[in-house]
Design an enzyme around this catalytic site. Sequence first.
Site, PDB file in Angstrom:
ATOM      1  N   PRO A   9       0.781  -1.222   0.000  1.00 31.11           N
ATOM      2  CA  PRO A   9       0.000   0.000   0.000  1.00 31.11           C
ATOM      3  C   PRO A   9       0.818   1.280   0.000  1.00 31.11           C
ATOM      4  O   PRO A   9       1.840   1.374   0.673  1.00 31.11           O
ATOM      5  CB  PRO A   9      -0.837  -0.102   1.285  1.00 31.11           C
ATOM      6  N   ASN A  10       0.310   2.219  -0.774  1.00 32.02           N
ATOM      7  CA  ASN A  10       0.857   3.580  -0.898  1.00 32.02           C
ATOM      8  C   ASN A  10       2.143   3.659  -1.711  1.00 32.02           C
ATOM      9  O   ASN A  10       2.627   4.753  -1.993  1.00 32.02           O
ATOM     10  CB  ASN A  10       1.065   4.231   0.492  1.00 32.02           C
ATOM     11  N   ARG A  17       4.967  10.831  -2.757  1.00 33.15           N
ATOM     12  CA  ARG A  17       4.703  10.632  -1.340  1.00 33.15           C
ATOM     13  C   ARG A  17       5.965  10.850  -0.504  1.00 33.15           C
ATOM     14  O   ARG A  17       6.975  10.162  -0.718  1.00 33.15           O
ATOM     15  CB  ARG A  17       4.250   9.170  -1.188  1.00 33.15           C
ATOM     16  N   TYR A  22      11.119   8.768   0.842  1.00 35.91           N
ATOM     17  CA  TYR A  22      11.057   7.715  -0.186  1.00 35.91           C
ATOM     18  C   TYR A  22      11.656   8.109  -1.537  1.00 35.91           C
ATOM     19  O   TYR A  22      11.662   7.302  -2.465  1.00 35.91           O
ATOM     20  CB  TYR A  22       9.598   7.265  -0.366  1.00 35.91           C
ATOM     21  N   ASN A  71       7.970  -5.750  -0.774  1.00 33.46           N
ATOM     22  CA  ASN A  71       7.874  -4.606   0.123  1.00 33.46           C
ATOM     23  C   ASN A  71       6.397  -4.477   0.458  1.00 33.46           C
ATOM     24  O   ASN A  71       5.621  -3.880  -0.295  1.00 33.46           O
ATOM     25  CB  ASN A  71       8.405  -3.329  -0.527  1.00 33.46           C
ATOM     26  N   ALA A  74       3.120  -0.796   4.793  1.00 36.12           N
ATOM     27  CA  ALA A  74       2.535  -0.765   6.144  1.00 36.12           C
ATOM     28  C   ALA A  74       2.049  -2.142   6.600  1.00 36.12           C
ATOM     29  O   ALA A  74       2.056  -2.445   7.808  1.00 36.12           O
ATOM     30  CB  ALA A  74       1.396   0.242   6.187  1.00 36.12           C
ATOM     31  N   GLU A  95      12.699  -9.537   1.645  1.00 34.92           N
ATOM     32  CA  GLU A  95      11.919  -8.384   2.127  1.00 34.92           C
ATOM     33  C   GLU A  95      12.732  -7.106   1.913  1.00 34.92           C
ATOM     34  O   GLU A  95      13.922  -7.066   2.258  1.00 34.92           O
ATOM     35  CB  GLU A  95      11.627  -8.583   3.621  1.00 34.92           C
ATOM     36  N   HIS A  97      12.683  -2.733   2.227  1.00 32.98           N
ATOM     37  CA  HIS A  97      12.089  -1.452   2.606  1.00 32.98           C
ATOM     38  C   HIS A  97      12.998  -0.341   2.122  1.00 32.98           C
ATOM     39  O   HIS A  97      14.225  -0.424   2.272  1.00 32.98           O
ATOM     40  CB  HIS A  97      11.902  -1.344   4.128  1.00 32.98           C
ATOM     41  N   ARG A 104      13.059   4.667  12.510  1.00 35.94           N
ATOM     42  CA  ARG A 104      11.803   5.417  12.472  1.00 35.94           C
ATOM     43  C   ARG A 104      10.950   5.060  13.704  1.00 35.94           C
ATOM     44  O   ARG A 104      11.477   4.645  14.724  1.00 35.94           O
ATOM     45  CB  ARG A 104      11.096   5.129  11.146  1.00 35.94           C
TER      46      ARG A 104
HETATM   47  C1  DQA Z   1       8.226   1.043   3.817  1.00 38.96           C
HETATM   48  C2  DQA Z   1       8.308   1.264   5.334  1.00 38.96           C
HETATM   49  C3  DQA Z   1       6.947   1.062   5.976  1.00 38.96           C
HETATM   50  O1  DQA Z   1       7.037   1.254   7.387  1.00 38.96           O
HETATM   51  C4  DQA Z   1       5.950   2.055   5.429  1.00 38.96           C
HETATM   52  O2  DQA Z   1       4.664   1.832   5.975  1.00 38.96           O
HETATM   53  C5  DQA Z   1       5.916   2.083   3.940  1.00 38.96           C
HETATM   54  C6  DQA Z   1       7.154   1.907   3.181  1.00 38.96           C
HETATM   55  C7  DQA Z   1       9.561   1.360   3.122  1.00 38.96           C
HETATM   56  O3  DQA Z   1       9.717   0.922   1.987  1.00 38.96           O
HETATM   57  O4  DQA Z   1      10.411   2.061   3.682  1.00 38.96           O
HETATM   58  O5  DQA Z   1       4.864   2.341   3.343  1.00 38.96           O
HETATM   59  O6  DQA Z   1       7.943  -0.334   3.587  1.00 38.96           O
END
Ligand code: DQA
Length: 137
Positions: A9-10, A17, A22, A71, A74, A95, A97, A104
């Site tokens: 998501p997102n 964003r 990011y 990835n 959230a 995995e 990120h 964070r």
């Molecule tokens: C994320 C880190 C997550 O905590 C966050 O909710 C994201 C992006 C990252 O790629 O740094 O949406 O996965």
Amino acid sequence: MKIIIINGPNLNLLGKREPEIYGAKNFEDYFRELQLNFKEIELSYFQSNIEGEIIDKLHEVGFNYDGIILNAAAYTHTSVGIGDAVKGIETPVVEVHISNIHAREAFRQHSYISPNAKGVLFGFGLKGYDLAIQSFL
Ligand code: DQA
């Protein structure tokens, strides 16, 4: 070799964003760069904001692909369902990120995916996806 990148998501908003966290590049542009850099790999990309769609995609690719780069954004920190899917499939999952989740908020420091991941990469920006592909080679 078949590898899929699955973004949660997102992450469709990458480039717009929170660019200070990011970065300013959208994922479609970055994905095209990856395809050019790894011509020998059959690379595909899937993004969803919906937990069940991510689980369905893991089931679909998890017995016939060579690698999954996930990835879950959230959902990493909340989804027992995605964690169970990663545990239940055969294809190894790396995995990723973009940000350093350990630098964070405290709620980002727990992952339901890590216990069953082949490896975890975080904090290298989009480069983390490139490094994840290299880990499969
Ligand atoms: C994320 C880190 C997550 O905590 C966050 O909710 C994201 C992006 C990252 O790629 O740094 O949406 O996965």
